[in-house]
Design an enzyme around this catalytic site. Structure first.
Site, PDB file in Angstrom:
ATOM      1  N   ASP A  91       0.745  -1.046  -0.049  1.00 38.50           N
ATOM      2  CA  ASP A  91       0.233  -0.230   0.188  1.00 38.50           C
ATOM      3  C   ASP A  91       1.074   1.224  -0.306  1.00 38.50           C
ATOM      4  O   ASP A  91       1.976   1.178   0.126  1.00 38.50           O
ATOM      5  CB  ASP A  91      -1.159   0.295   1.425  1.00 38.50           C
ATOM      6  CG  ASP A  91      -0.041  -0.402   2.534  1.00 38.50           C
ATOM      7  OD1 ASP A  91       0.856   0.374   2.742  1.00 38.50           O
ATOM      8  OD2 ASP A  91      -1.155  -0.253   3.027  1.00 38.50           O
ATOM      9  N   ASP A 270      -8.014  -7.154   0.484  1.00 39.88           N
ATOM     10  CA  ASP A 270      -6.969  -7.733   1.402  1.00 39.88           C
ATOM     11  C   ASP A 270      -8.255  -7.052   3.438  1.00 39.88           C
ATOM     12  O   ASP A 270      -8.389  -6.439   3.731  1.00 39.88           O
ATOM     13  CB  ASP A 270      -5.595  -7.003   1.790  1.00 39.88           C
ATOM     14  CG  ASP A 270      -5.669  -5.243   2.539  1.00 39.88           C
ATOM     15  OD1 ASP A 270      -6.602  -4.463   1.566  1.00 39.88           O
ATOM     16  OD2 ASP A 270      -5.473  -4.481   3.412  1.00 39.88           O
ATOM     17  N   CYS A 308     -11.949 -29.127   7.222  1.00 39.68           N
ATOM     18  CA  CYS A 308     -10.714 -28.279   6.696  1.00 39.68           C
ATOM     19  C   CYS A 308      -8.665 -28.899   7.292  1.00 39.68           C
ATOM     20  O   CYS A 308      -8.754 -29.717   7.965  1.00 39.68           O
ATOM     21  CB  CYS A 308     -10.526 -27.158   8.365  1.00 39.68           C
ATOM     22  SG  CYS A 308      -9.326 -26.122   8.144  1.00 39.68           S
ATOM     23  N   CYS A 310      -6.287 -27.405   7.113  1.00 41.66           N
ATOM     24  CA  CYS A 310      -4.938 -26.782   7.127  1.00 41.66           C
ATOM     25  C   CYS A 310      -4.013 -27.286   8.317  1.00 41.66           C
ATOM     26  O   CYS A 310      -5.064 -28.301   8.546  1.00 41.66           O
ATOM     27  CB  CYS A 310      -5.105 -25.973   7.628  1.00 41.66           C
ATOM     28  SG  CYS A 310      -6.154 -25.180   9.417  1.00 41.66           S
ATOM     29  N   CYS A 313      -5.512 -27.836  11.583  1.00 41.88           N
ATOM     30  CA  CYS A 313      -6.866 -28.736  11.908  1.00 41.88           C
ATOM     31  C   CYS A 313      -6.233 -29.977  11.281  1.00 41.88           C
ATOM     32  O   CYS A 313      -7.333 -31.452  12.303  1.00 41.88           O
ATOM     33  CB  CYS A 313      -8.415 -28.327  10.203  1.00 41.88           C
ATOM     34  SG  CYS A 313      -9.435 -26.449  11.688  1.00 41.88           S
ATOM     35  N   HIS A 339      -5.065 -21.084  10.214  1.00 41.17           N
ATOM     36  CA  HIS A 339      -6.507 -21.485  10.336  1.00 41.17           C
ATOM     37  C   HIS A 339      -7.284 -20.656   9.681  1.00 41.17           C
ATOM     38  O   HIS A 339      -8.184 -20.500   8.652  1.00 41.17           O
ATOM     39  CB  HIS A 339      -7.235 -22.459  11.471  1.00 41.17           C
ATOM     40  CG  HIS A 339      -9.078 -22.267  11.222  1.00 41.17           C
ATOM     41  ND1 HIS A 339      -9.795 -23.701  10.611  1.00 41.17           N
ATOM     42  CD2 HIS A 339      -9.779 -21.716  11.306  1.00 41.17           C
ATOM     43  CE1 HIS A 339     -10.549 -23.107  10.514  1.00 41.17           C
ATOM     44  NE2 HIS A 339     -10.971 -22.351  10.557  1.00 41.17           N
TER      45      HIS A 339
HETATM   46 ZN   LIG Z   1      -8.528 -25.421   9.935  1.00 44.79          ZN
END
Ligand SMILES: [Zn+2]
Length: 373
Positions: A91, A270, A308, A310, A313, A339
């Protein structure tokens, strides 16, 4: 042209595309995790990649104050310094100067502000901001813009739009008369201002398009206006902006804000919300938000979100992450942040899929019903 429009949903303005840089391409709609001073707090570049990040955002204002352009140049730019080898957008610093109350004066020349670290005085001109982003080596740089909060009266919004436009022209001229410091191309986006007034937003978009940028951002939102007003302004701006160039809605927002923006034809987003909320133990799921610090989670054996993929998880129970957060263990912050960033990136990924199948409106509806249940 760095941006290629691929598909527009048959029932909404939502669209998919690809933006190409020398550090690789990213698909749109895309969410850019915010790494204020070079990193998303607690995550490494590998963590970001495993969350599905294709581009990250960093702050010109903060990098200018610390570590400073001299260090960045010595290292050969931010990519070599922070070891994130994908695209980076920076930015312009304008938003930080206004929102951190660091502003001393604003004139035709630029904005003078005091560092919130040590009180030292600095001047950001449109040209200086391009030079700083040359030192950073971002793939996409933003022009210095002039902002007001909402609601702003007509004359104030007009002044912000005209000042932004004059600075945009100086920014573009300076970009065209200077060269990148490193061996990759740097694109530049203009920023549409004009408060909540349709005619000013149109004049702002037209003026920027006449100068000609590599993409366009919608600025001056998420600064006090209500959700219907934000929707109206976004809808108008995407109508005014060229179809075949990238559109970026700056600093917005919550998952539902992102889905609204996508529906209205925005390509890039963003926001600090996923990382900031994670640090307070608040995580997003497709069935609503959870506060992991809550005592009721202390013996929860399942993951934050079943299904999930990730890192948090796939490996850890809610109960363990709750324990990490309660004792302020750094791993807790890292897992919660992982996450949430993954959740935002999955949300835009699922959105892209829905757009390609011409069912974005249904996807959005279903998402909102589930999280508000
Ligand atoms: Zn997750």
């Amino acid at each position: 042209m760095p941006f290629t429009l691929e598909h527009t949903d048959s029932k909404t303005k939502a669209r998919t595309g690809v933006f190409k840089t020398d550090h690789g391409s990213f698909e749109t709609p895309m969410f850019m995790p915010v790494g204020t001073i070079g990193t998303v707090k607690s995550l490494s570049p590998d963590d970001l990649k495993s969350c599905g990040a294709q581009i990250m955002l960093s702050n010109t204002y903060h990098l200018y104050l610390r570590p400073g352009t001299e260090i960045l140049e010595e290292f050969g730019g931010l990519h070599r310094f922070n070891r994130w080898n994908g695209p980076i957008l920076t930015d312009s610093g304008g938003f930080q100067i206004y929102s951190l109350n660091d502003l001393i004066t604003s004139s035709e020349e630029g904005v003078e502000f005091k560092s919130h670290y040590d009180g030292s005085r600095h001047l950001f001109t449109p040209e200086r901001v391009v030079d700083i982003q040359r030192s950073i080596g971002s793939d996409i740089m933003m022009v210095l813009d002039y902002l007001t909060g909402n609601p702003a009266d007509y004359d104030t919004a007009m002044e912000a739009h005209l000042q932004t436009l004059r600075w945009a022209e100086r920014s573009r001229n300076h970009l065209n008369s200077t060269k990148p410091l490193y061996e990759h191309q740097q694109f530049q986006f203009g920023i549409v201002q004009g408060g909540t007034y349709s005619d000013l937003r149109k004049a702002s978009a037209d003026g920027l398009m006449q100068i000609g940028f590599d993409g366009y951002a919608i600025g001056g939102l998420a600064v006090g206006e209500d959700a219907p007003t934000r929707r109206k302004v976004t809808d108008e701006c995407t109508d005014y902006l060229p179809e075949n160039q990238a559109r970026y809605l700056m600093g917005v927002g919550k998952p539902e804000d992102i889905l609204n923006g996508i529906e209205l034809g925005v390509d890039m987003f963003d926001c600090v919300i996923p990382s900031r909320n994670a640090r307070n133990g608040s995580v997003f799921t497709y069935s609503g938000k959870l506060n992991l610090r809550n005592a009721k989670h202390r013996n929860a054996k399942g993951p934050i979100e079943p299904g999930c993929t990730c890192y948090a998880c796939s490996n850890f129970s809610i109960g363990y992450i709750h324990h990490m957060l309660k004792i302020n263990e750094m791993l807790g912050l890292r897992l919660a942040t992982t996450h949430n960033i993954h959740f935002y990136l999955q949300l835009v990924k699922d959105s892209r899929k829905a757009i390609k199948e011409n069912r974005f409106a249904e996807f959005k509806q279903e998402f909102l019903e589930n999280v508000n249940r």
